[in-house]
Design an enzyme around this catalytic site. Structure first.
Site, PDB file in Angstrom:
ATOM      1  N   CYS A 192       3.595   9.321  -2.750  1.00 43.53           N
ATOM      2  CA  CYS A 192       3.510   8.104  -3.569  1.00 43.53           C
ATOM      3  C   CYS A 192       2.238   8.063  -4.417  1.00 43.53           C
ATOM      4  O   CYS A 192       2.271   7.676  -5.592  1.00 43.53           O
ATOM      5  CB  CYS A 192       3.611   6.862  -2.687  1.00 43.53           C
ATOM      6  SG  CYS A 192       2.636   6.919  -1.183  1.00 43.53           S
TER       7      CYS A 192
ATOM      8  N   HIS B 120      -0.350   0.826  -4.510  1.00 52.36           N
ATOM      9  CA  HIS B 120      -1.461   1.766  -4.367  1.00 52.36           C
ATOM     10  C   HIS B 120      -2.341   1.714  -5.616  1.00 52.36           C
ATOM     11  O   HIS B 120      -1.835   1.663  -6.742  1.00 52.36           O
ATOM     12  CB  HIS B 120      -0.949   3.201  -4.202  1.00 52.36           C
ATOM     13  CG  HIS B 120      -0.325   3.479  -2.878  1.00 52.36           C
ATOM     14  ND1 HIS B 120      -0.254   2.565  -1.851  1.00 52.36           N
ATOM     15  CD2 HIS B 120       0.270   4.626  -2.410  1.00 52.36           C
ATOM     16  CE1 HIS B 120       0.348   3.121  -0.808  1.00 52.36           C
ATOM     17  NE2 HIS B 120       0.685   4.365  -1.129  1.00 52.36           N
TER      18      HIS B 120
END
Length: 344
Positions: free
Chosen positions: A130, A242
């Site tokens: 990710c 993130h």
């Protein structure tokens, strides 16, 4: 006639997101099947305005299925992806199991869609980590312009990257602190609530964690093996999204203004970069969005041809589910796959 798609791990964070995104993007599927482990058989999951009941992976026949979106962890993928691929179904895998296999393309459609043709060797395509996915989306247009020599990245990764248990632990610990209950750590090595943990995945012999290693090797495979990359990956008490602080050194000159203009035109990127209070994007704003947001673009005066920027993305979407669905769309748009039932 549309395609038949199976989602393995449909009850997990990413599996549910995959189903949502297939519906949102009106993926050309005549049938979508939700698959999970035997303990989740019969569990209901949402797919658009429909409800699907999970079937068990163990008993499922993939011979009539065109695409399998796999999000059930490395051990399951290692066992099942080759079996599924052998039945003529293309597996798009979200685990780290196949990413560095030379016979498996590692794809971020905005960056290296042309590499997708290599899937025919095993009928498996890998989704990157990710944190890697959003990084290379931002780096690719800059690399094309000025050629990247070195990248130093520090991540601020949300707990959803560790799954539902990790999200539950952050919630439980936060609540426990407010009501003065004991704080228990099960998923994380230390308390995550009101804290940051510079440890994601296991430690390796050189002192880097496996998460940091993944970012290094995956960026090289996707973008350019000559780029030097070093990473520090940190878990932060954020539920979704993130963030990354990225320092880039280029071979050729590139100004912050040039970079800003290039990134504004780049696929998958959204530049929000006002040099004023709050003129940037945080993970809270990126949650539920598809774009990789880039802010705080500035020149680094400590190196020749250096830039620094802030990069944020929803790790469950671009970092996982959305990227997998985009890969499936590339297969269809490039006519690399036809519906089996039509072919029959």
């Amino acid at each position: 006639m549309g395609f038949k798609v199976a989602v393995v791990g449909a009850t997990g964070n990413v599996g549910r997101e995959m189903l949502d995104i297939l519906a949102e993007r009106q993926f050309p599927a005549d049938e979508v099947v939700a698959l999970a482990s035997s303990r989740s058989m019969g569990t209901e999951v949402s797919f658009g305005d429909k409800t699907l009941k999970c079937k068990t992976l163990d008993n499922y026949d993939f011979t009539g299925t065109d695409i399998c979106l796999m999000s059930a962890g490395g051990a399951v993928s290692k066992e099942w992806s080759p079996k599924i691929g052998a039945q003529g179904c293309i597996v798009i895998d979200n685990s780290s199991t196949w990413r560095m296999d030379p016979d498996v393309p590692l794809i971020v459609p905005e960056v290296n869609a042309d590499a997708i043709g290599g899937f025919t060797k095993k009928n498996i395509i890998a989704n990157p980590n990710c944190s890697t996915a959003q990084l290379v989306v931002a780096l690719k247009p800059l690399h094309d312009k000025a050629k990247i020599l070195r990248v130093v990245v520090s991540t601020y990764q949300s707990v959803s990257g560790g799954g539902k248990e990790a999200m539950d632990e952050l919630f439980a610990q936060t609540r426990a602190i407010f009501v003065s209950d004991p704080v228990e750590s099960k998923k994380f090595p230390k308390r995550i609530a009101f804290n940051v943990i510079p440890e994601i995945d296991v430690f390796m012999e050189d002192g880097y964690t496996k998460e940091e290693w993944k970012m290094v090797v995956e960026t090289k495979k996707i973008l350019d093996p000559k780029i030097k990359v070093t990473a520090t990956c940190v878990r932060v008490p954020v539920f979704i999204g993130h963030s990354e602080s990225v320092n880039v050194e280029f071979e050729h000159p590139i100004s912050a203004d040039e970079a800003r203009d290039i990134l504004r035109e780049a696929p998958g990127c959204l530049v929000i970069d006002k040099r004023e209070k709050g003129g940037y994007i945080t993970p809270h704003e990126a949650a539920g969005e598809d774009a990789t947001y880039i802010s705080r673009i500035r020149e680094d005066p400590t190196v020749e041809n250096g830039l620094v920027f802030w990069c944020v993305s929803d790790n469950l979407r671009k970092g996982a589910a959305l990227n997998a669905v985009q890969i499936a769309e590339v297969l269809i748009n490039r006519k690399l796959i036809e519906p089996k039932r039509k072919a029959a």
